[in-house]
Each structure stands twice: as C-alpha cells, then as structure tokens.
Design an enzyme around this catalytic site. Sequence first.
Site, PDB file in Angstrom:
ATOM      1  N   THR A   1      -6.389  -1.296  35.396  1.00 36.34           N
ATOM      2  CA  THR A   1      -6.277  -1.833  36.754  1.00 36.34           C
ATOM      3  C   THR A   1      -4.821  -1.856  37.237  1.00 36.34           C
ATOM      4  OG1 THR A   1      -8.169  -3.224  36.306  1.00 36.34           O
ATOM      5  CG2 THR A   1      -6.797  -3.865  38.152  1.00 36.34           C
TER       6      THR A   1
ATOM      7  N   GLY B   1      -5.208  -8.269  30.159  1.00 40.86           N
ATOM      8  CA  GLY B   1      -5.049  -9.428  29.285  1.00 40.86           C
ATOM      9  C   GLY B   1      -4.186  -9.089  28.085  1.00 40.86           C
TER      10      GLY B   1
ATOM     11  N   GLU C   1     -15.106  -6.663  35.210  1.00 37.23           N
ATOM     12  CA  GLU C   1     -16.063  -5.660  34.708  1.00 37.23           C
ATOM     13  C   GLU C   1     -16.973  -5.138  35.833  1.00 37.23           C
ATOM     14  OE1 GLU C   1     -15.887  -4.292  31.869  1.00 37.23           O
ATOM     15  OE2 GLU C   1     -14.487  -5.682  30.920  1.00 37.23           O
TER      16      GLU C   1
END
Lengths: 675, 675
Positions: free
Chosen positions: B154, B193, B437
């Site tokens: 992303t 993350g 997701e």
Amino acid sequence: TEGAPTHKYSQGSALGGVNPDLASERQTPSFSVEKLTALLDGGEENTRIRRAVVEAIESDPVFSRENQYFQSQNEKYEAAVRKAVHLQKKMHEMGWTENGPEFKYIYRALSGEVAFLLHTVFMRSISVLGSDKQITKWIPLATQYQLIGSYAQTELGHGTYLQGLETTAVFDIATQEFILNTPKISAMKWWPGDMGRSATHAVVFAQLDIQGKCYGVHPFIVQIRSLWDHSLCPGITAGDIGPKMNFDHIDNGYLMLQNVRVPRENMLSKFCEVQPDGTYVRRGSQQINYFTMTALRVALISHEAVIPLMKACTIAIRYSVVRRQSKLKPGEEEAKILDFQTQQEKLLPHVAAAYAFHFINNYLEDLFNRGYEEIQRENFDMLPELHAFSSGFKAMVTQYCASAVEACLRACGGHGYSLLSGLPSLCTRILASCIYEGENTILFLQTARFLIKCFMAASAGHPVPPSVTYLAAVKPGKCPAKNKFDFLSPDTYTEAYQHAAVRLISSTAAKLQDLIQSGVKKHDAWNECTVQLVQAVKAHCHYITVKNFAETVERLETKGGIQRIMKHLCDLFALHGIFSNAGVFLHDGYISGAQMDMVTASYLDLLAVIRKDAVPLVDAFDFTDKTLNSALGSYDGQVYQRLYEWAQKSPTNTQMNPAYERYLKPLLHKKLSKL
Amino acid sequence: TEGAPTHKYSQGSALGGVNPDLASERQTPSFSVEKLTALLDGGEENTRIRRAVVEAIESDPVFSRENQYFQSQNEKYEAAVRKAVHLQKKMHEMGWTENGPEFKYIYRALSGEVAFLLHTVFMRSISVLGSDKQITKWIPLATQYQLIGSYAQTELGHGTYLQGLETTAVFDIATQEFILNTPKISAMKWWPGDMGRSATHAVVFAQLDIQGKCYGVHPFIVQIRSLWDHSLCPGITAGDIGPKMNFDHIDNGYLMLQNVRVPRENMLSKFCEVQPDGTYVRRGSQQINYFTMTALRVALISHEAVIPLMKACTIAIRYSVVRRQSKLKPGEEEAKILDFQTQQEKLLPHVAAAYAFHFINNYLEDLFNRGYEEIQRENFDMLPELHAFSSGFKAMVTQYCASAVEACLRACGGHGYSLLSGLPSLCTRILASCIYEGENTILFLQTARFLIKCFMAASAGHPVPPSVTYLAAVKPGKCPAKNKFDFLSPDTYTEAYQHAAVRLISSTAAKLQDLIQSGVKKHDAWNECTVQLVQAVKAHCHYITVKNFAETVERLETKGGIQRIMKHLCDLFALHGIFSNAGVFLHDGYISGAQMDMVTASYLDLLAVIRKDAVPLVDAFDFTDKTLNSALGSYDGQVYQRLYEWAQKSPTNTQMNPAYERYLKPLLHKKLSKL
C-alpha cells in the site's frame, strides 16, 4: 498547476497551494457559498461575529489544538483546564459577555475541548433550585472560580431512573446538619464531570431522610476538596473514573461520602425546605425546572451532533475529490472516488441530513423560545409537547449523526482510520451523545407515551397539540405518484412520511389496546410494544424533519441559487429516508413496488446532480482548518503532505524506540549489518 | 446470598463471589453449556486443547494485559514486541509447533495483541512468490527473528488498485541491480505493519522497469534498517504513521526510497525473473497465489469479526442481567435491563448472528480446504467462486459484526463507554476490519461481478457453480405462510431469502442491460448500478448464511437441548433479517403486509424465549475473564466493584494532578480551606 492558498481559512502551510483536484471543484458552484453560509448563521452579521470569535480564539496560542492527537489523558485534562482558566481572561479582554452575541460561538470555536462545563451546570442548578440567599452566597464565588463545582447526580448503579438513587442525607435536628452517606458501592457517585480532579464542591443529589421518613431526592451543596491545598475533605473519597472512549479532557469522577455533614442551609431550597424543627415544606411549582432540563437536550443537538456531522462531511467530501482510485473509464487516469456512485451514496445523503438537522434545530430553538415566554407567564400547557420534542429529536438526531459520522470515517478508507484525519475523535465523541442527557431508547419511549396519548385523544375527538394534529387525519389512500419526477414534489413525499408515521403509531396503539383487552397487564403490554413504539417515534420525527425542511425551502430567497440547491438536498434527504426504510412505506401498499423503483431512480439521479456542488456545499459550513484539525479535510486538500508532516511529530517518531534495546537488539545484532 | 466464585474462568478477585442476579441466570439452562462449547470448538478434544493454550498463555505474566487500557501508543508497541519475542520461547517450551493443533488457538489467547504479524506475511510472500533459492536464504533467518520483515504494498496515494502503485524499480544491467525510488509523495509506502519501528527488511512492491519498458508491479526484498544498530539504511526514510483509532500496538509505518539498490537476486522470482541481460521471463501459473490472498480474507473472519462479536455479546449480556434500572412492574424492585423488550432486541439478534457467522465460517473453511486440494491438482475451476465467496462474506460479516459490536457498546449505556468495559477497544478495532484486506464496498462489487456473470449464464442455460444454481430457478410465487408459526419453518424463511436475492440480482442485471442497450457505455452503466449491486450481494450472502444455519441445525444432535436452542437462534437470525430489511421482501409482494406482521410477532416472541437462555448462550463462548478484560463482563458479574477497583489504577489517579499547581491553585487558595 498549483496556485497559492486562496482562502483566508487555509492553515497557510507551505505545502504548495490548493490541490488542483480540489480547486476545480470550486470553480462553478451553482449557488453563492457566502450566501449559504449567511443562511446557516442566520444572517451576515452573525457570520461576521462568529468569524471574529473564531479568529480571536485561534490566533491565541493558549487555545492551540496542535498535537492533541498525541496527548495522554493527563495532558488533555491539563490543556482543558488551562483553556477554561484562560477563557475568562480572554472574554474580559475581548469584551465578550455571557449575554453578548459572541458567547454562543465560543464553545464552537474551542470545539468543546474545555474544562468546567459541569461547573456551569453547578452554577445553573444553584440559580434554578437555590433560594435567593443561596444564590447570593455561591454564584459570585463560582463565577470567579474561587471554588469549582460539579453536579453529582448519576451513581455507579443508577442513571436515568432518579428515584432509584441510593445516596442518603439524614437531617440531624440536634446539630441542624444533614449527614450524607454512600450506603453501598452502587450508590457511589460516578461520571460527574470536573469531579475527578478539579472540583472543590458539588451539588449532590441524595434521598432526604427526616426522622426516619424519606422525602425523595434533593440537592445538597457539599464541599469535597480543601480550597487551601485541594486535599479531600474528611469523609470524602473521590477520584477519576479512568479512561473513556473520548472526553479524555474531562475528569469524570467518583465520589463516596461517609458521614459528611453539611449545614441545613446547604440544601437547595427554592422549592422545598427543611425547617429547624425538621418540618418539611414544599413551595412553588417545579415545572420551570423541568423545562430547563428539557431545553438542555435541545441545546446539545447543534453542538454535539449537527456540527460534528458537518465537520465529518467536510473532511470526507474534500478528501473524496482529492483521493483517486481505480479507473472509472478505461484509458483515463484513476478517478476521484467521489465519482463512484457508491461513494456518493455513502456521503451525499449525510450532507443533506446535516442541513435537514440544522433547520430542524432552528425550528426547535424557536419553539423553545416561545415555550419559555409562555412558561414565564405561568402557562405550562406546552410542557408535555416540548418534553416530547426534546426527547424524540435529541434521540433521533444524535443517533443519525453518530451513524453518519462513522459512515464518513469508513468512506475515507485507511486514512480515515488515522487519528490525524480528525474523524476517529469525532466518531468516538458523538457516540457519547447517544447516551448522556438521557439514553436514546429511553427518550424515544418518553416521546412514545406522548404520541400514544395524543393519538388516543385525537381518535376520541379531543384537541391535541399542534405538532400532532396530523394524527387525527388518518387517510387510507395510496401515493398518487405516476413517475419518478413526481417524487421530487415535497407534497408527495411529505404525505408519504405522514402516512407512515400515522400507520405506525395507530397500529402500535391498536396492539397495545388489544393486549390490555386480552388481559395482559398494562406495564407488560407496554413493554411488549416498545420495539414498535421506538419505530413509530422515529417515523414521527423523520416526518417532522422532512416537513420542516420542505417548508424552510419554500420560504428561502431564490437569489444566488440557494433555494434550488436546498430543494435538491431536501429531496435527497426525503428520498434517502424512503429508500433506506422502504418496508415502512411498502407495508400497507401506500407506496407500491413500482413506485419504490421510481423513488430509487430519482434518488440515484439526485446523487449525480448534487455531486457537482458537493465541495461548495461543505465549504459553506465555513470551518477553519484549525477547527477541523484534519490532515484529510484541510481547505487546500494537501492530504498526503499533511499526513506525512503531522506523522513525523508523533511520539512514536520523536521518542526512542522503547522495544529496540530490550527485545530487538539481542535478536538482531548477531548478524552482519548488511545481508 | 453470595457464594464463592464457582467457575474456573473467573478472575478469582476477592470481590465477593458471583453476583446473585447473574448466578440465577445460570441455574436452569435449557441445554448443556459444555456440549455447546464443544460444538463451537468442533469437538471436546479441541476444547481441551484450546483451554490448555489459554491457560498456558494467561498464567505467564509476560503475556499480561493488565493496565492495557492505561497505556500509551509506545507502551503498547513495546508490550506487543515483548510478547512476540517471548512467544517463540513459549512455543518451544510448550512443544507447540506451527503445524500442531495448538497453533490456531495462540492468536486467540493473545487477543491478537502481538507484534510481527506482517513479519509472518513477509515470510509467506517469500514462500509463495520466491524461488527455492530465495526461500532457502531468507526463511530460516526470518523464522529466528534474525531479521524482521514487513510487507510494503500500500502507498500513501494507492490502496486497492495495485496497478496504480508508483514506486519504481529500474534494472541496471551494468551493476546487475534494481534501483528503487519513491518518485513522489503519493508513492510513499504507508500503513505496512511492523515497518514503522521494527522491520529491518521489507518485501516492497514496485513497477519494474527494464530499459525504459514497464513490466508492471513486482515484489523486491529491500533492507531498510541495519541489523547492527537498527539505523536506517542509505537512501531510506522510514518511520511510524502515528496514532490510529486502535492497533496502537502495531507500528504501521511509512517508507521512502531514494536510489536504493538491491541485487538482481532480490526480486522474488518464482513466477517471473529478470535475466542478467535484462530479458524478462514469466513462468508458471500465479493462480495459486490468488488463492492465498483469497484465503486470507476468510481467515480473518473468525479472529477479527466473529470472535470480537462473541466477546462483545458476552460482556453486554452479562452486564444486562446485573444492571437494574427503572421498574417494569409497579411495586417491584428495579428490573434487570435485559427484561426490557428493547434491550433484548438490541442484543439477542447479535448473539444469534455470532452463531450464524460461526457456522458460515466453518462452511467457508471447509470450502477452502476442498478448493485447496483441487488447486494442488492444478484444477483452478473453483477459483472464481472462491474469490466471490471470500470477498462477499469478508465484507458482509465484518460490516455486520462492526455494527453489532457498537450496538453492544451502546446497549451498556455510560459504563459501556468506559474503556474498562472492554467494549470501546473491541469497537474501534473491528471497525478496521471493514477497511483492510479489501475495502468492503469494493469487495461487494467483486462478488457482484461474479453474480451478474453467473446470472447471465444461468439465464442462458449454461452451467454455473453450485452456490449460485439457485439463480436459474427463478420462481415468481408468493410466500405461503398463513400464520406467525409458519415463519418458524426454515423452508419458509429460507425460500423468502432466496426469492429476495434472486429478485435483487435479476432486477439489477436487467437495469444494467437496459442501460447498455440504451447506449450508455458499459463502465458508466456499471457505475450507475453499483448501489443496487451492493444490495443484491448482501441479500445473496444473507441467504447463504441463513440456509447454512438452517442446514447446520438440521444436522445437530438432539441431545442436551442443543438442537432446540440452535433452532431458536436460527429462527431469530432469519426473522431479524426480514424484520430489519422488510422492504426487500415486501417490494414485489412475495411477503404481504399482513405476513410481515406475522414475522414481527414471531420475531418478538422469540426474544422472550431466548431471553431465558441468554447468559448460558454467551457462557458457551467460553471466554476467560482475562480474555474479555472487561469490568462489565466478568464471569462473576461484580461489575461495580471491578469498575471502582480498576479505575483506581488509572494514571489520572496514580499521578499528581497536572493542572493543580499551575492553574487551579492560583485561583482557589486565596480563600479559606472551608466555606
């Protein structure tokens, strides 16, 4: 492609001017943004005053909200106290008074992030419930913050149902004192704002006991902390209730009382008094007091529900024309997400709702001003209707706005989930408005009692208050619309809403009567109807809101394109409600399946029409960048730059990595620096 | 009236045993709680293993979640890293392996509050996309945490639409390296993350450029921090994206690349490779990779949506029998709030939904296991159906559960709003599952493409996958129910759901075709149908969920009252859906207004029936007090004591009042200590 920031409200960051995708949205509004802002403010003069207040507050560094997304609960509390104390100076300096035209804009300019709101409630309760002598003694001290008050009503085990409060106040004739006690843990005061760490005094509600007889709940002024060193007074246990979903800046507190004695003069005694010999005397009518509580619910609609929704819409709409994702047409660049029908459907009805609720709030304020005049003339006839209005609309508007703000957050995808977007804090704060000042379901059912009573009266031919006369005029009939354009007629949809409300109220009233006639006890029958009663009240409030929006549009000036765009929004609000609650309208065939398809078609058409004015419609809310405090919603649309700039100030970046030395280094450093 | 804690799962606090109001709810369940727990676990053996894992984790102080509601973002991150590192030791110590039966319960036992999830994704992406040589090099290092990986896909300006990624990787033949760059701010990696503060490496997705020609997005292993001292590598800018609505424990990060060179071997090359001379070679089928991404969506349904909903239900139901408010019958004591119909209606349908989604999750897992077997046999026929299933159900279940968890919070009134209730953190965390997701609206529309395609095929008489054969069997007809009891027949309501799904899909397909035939371009026509397509997909998923629940109930053993109570829940879930989406069923008259009244009557009747078993139904979810970490939801129901006990540990009480010396004292101390 990028010019300098063109708007006085832009944060003026050196981020490179207005994003061209956002700038292009402002080029050809179908209406005058400035005129619409003036309409929302109730006149150009108000706009001017509001802007001056905002400017004065925002230019003062003591009121800064920078870094608020990085602060701990303790830091937020400290900032809120600092602002509350400074505000007094500021008001004096600016010449603002509580009765001046600026006053109502101060809370908005501070985004409500200020301490001592319960101190204000403390003062109001003394003014309303206290004797002249009590007012003379306490109000001047409170006004200058020489003491800080709180309002301790709610208990750990008791909220809405006041009669259930367990704190006791026993009158001791020998010493002429009341002895206050918290008999068990569920009786502990819990939630009062300003009480956890600030307050020195509180108005405490307790069951009055005189010589073994209980006289019900009464208010007592109790000192809880020393004015000298702020230590807890003897018999007092108090503290902060800990972290919450929001409202970190408020020290909601707990309070336990153990044989705390206050003099007889500390029972607020405008309406009832305990005489030295223990005689209990009641005097005057408390009805004006009910009115005060009722008016409070209306007062919060604007600040705690409608304005937050307007902010969320501003952020989400602006972001949705800056954010591009996926191609709408092959070969073209990625599309602005607001050009997707699903995104329009997620946001535009909420923009319309923000306007709808702004106008219904105006309506309610007018109604309450009239009500207040009547009550001052000792005419209490309007009270039941006002109570029903304030309960139903507080519940309906806060519930809608809470969902809508959350929808705005979700519509911004991952970036909406960052605190820096400003949306999470709006979302978690507005959620509380569904609970405080009366939990919404309980409020809906208060209004339900009024509606059922009025429906029964109307059915029996008795007169009913003006807002519910429509209940008497039950017409079966069908919706006359023949094509999708017919559903753009306010008469058509307003009648549909009216029909639905009457049907739900009358059918639930019938169920209630059937149950009672079949031998079910009254309270059980009521309980068995409550799910449907809540539906009926929502339909009633929705109807009044649509009707009021349509009538407001009717009255608007046609100049500047204002009436035309407001008509579109009114249509959208109304059709969105029919589309989203189709069952209510289809149930008895008032609207047929084929007509519902027309509603859907007109509704979806409207999205595309209003889409063109989406940005000017939220610009008209006229929030400054500092008020929005959003990396996604700034006037210049420099979304990505601002996210990056703000993130770098986060303690996760400015402080050492707390896990490296202890946990990561022992694992990693055995290897070479480069793989 | 109070006994000692009777349950092994009680926190064992010295708070005075089980609250009698809660204890009485457990006295006469209509079914065996232990049997229901075993059913949920898929057998008694699984229950035993799960409990052993939970016991091992919760008895280890390193995994403690005490005080988590008081922690800062930095403290939460540190705790998550500590737990992740310790977990390796623990697994070794306990003999748990990644392929063992205990593994799947670990994440649940930790409530997902652990670091290095993206490290796992980093490893999986190498295993799936890497060559054997790459796997051999990197996986052992990663397994032992000798490096920490992240997965950088992303970008700040790009989420779902992968083709739009802007990061570049230019192949330099001279040095046999790829040169990675972030050409502009919107190309910055954002959100991965474990990247903000932990990761030393990342799989970075970038547009591959060989000699000026773009070959699309490919994955590259890039080192971002030194293994020696954790400093950023040359050309790397990275950090934490700052505070979020939840997931404070995860260091979601940003990453900018400036002429960062990685060797040719660092492009993951199972499916495509750049040869030394710059020749681009593609090999094999990537379809198994799509399957992996698809399966991920199914995997999150249980952990991130259904289990959180079960927790929220447990908390809200237990609290609702301890909390008493207002009188239901005059003269009696205040009633348990769960005895109010409105409270039952707020909570019991969500308990039913938790079961419904648990069973649909089992169904999806079975389906995916079968799918995986087929795919390993190189049969990819099931892929489109699996993709449609995973997209639609991920979106539908997360959306429902997010709303339901919030409803549980609101149903607990003021105390639900305290972080100590555990509900706010469940609420803010589950909200993210609607976004990550695959954003839900986009996922719904993925499924819509599949459904429309299948509907067209079915209409033309072509074969379609088993889950959508029902689309071919369009029967007009009407619902045959004659009284409210008929709506307790699974055939009756399942057919109603099927009819509604077919109607919505077929009518939207017709609209789409009409638009195209009238000359609207295909992509515009699609966009104009998307609001209705989303509705259609929801109806489809709802239908499959109801059908699966009914079929599951059919197969259950009748012993221990399990089948009977599950039948009630299935009925409730189904009728709640019809009651709440009445318009969908009324639209074409399949269900008439009179029949809808029967639905409502049966629905409300069921609430009163299930009310009696409400506590045993949530007890069966078998959460420990430590897992719930809720002052409202503990097994012993000592709500008020625990709120008070926990609040005292808050930093707002344990630290000095930060505002007193500076702001309050100067105002207050001029007065005497006692007024």
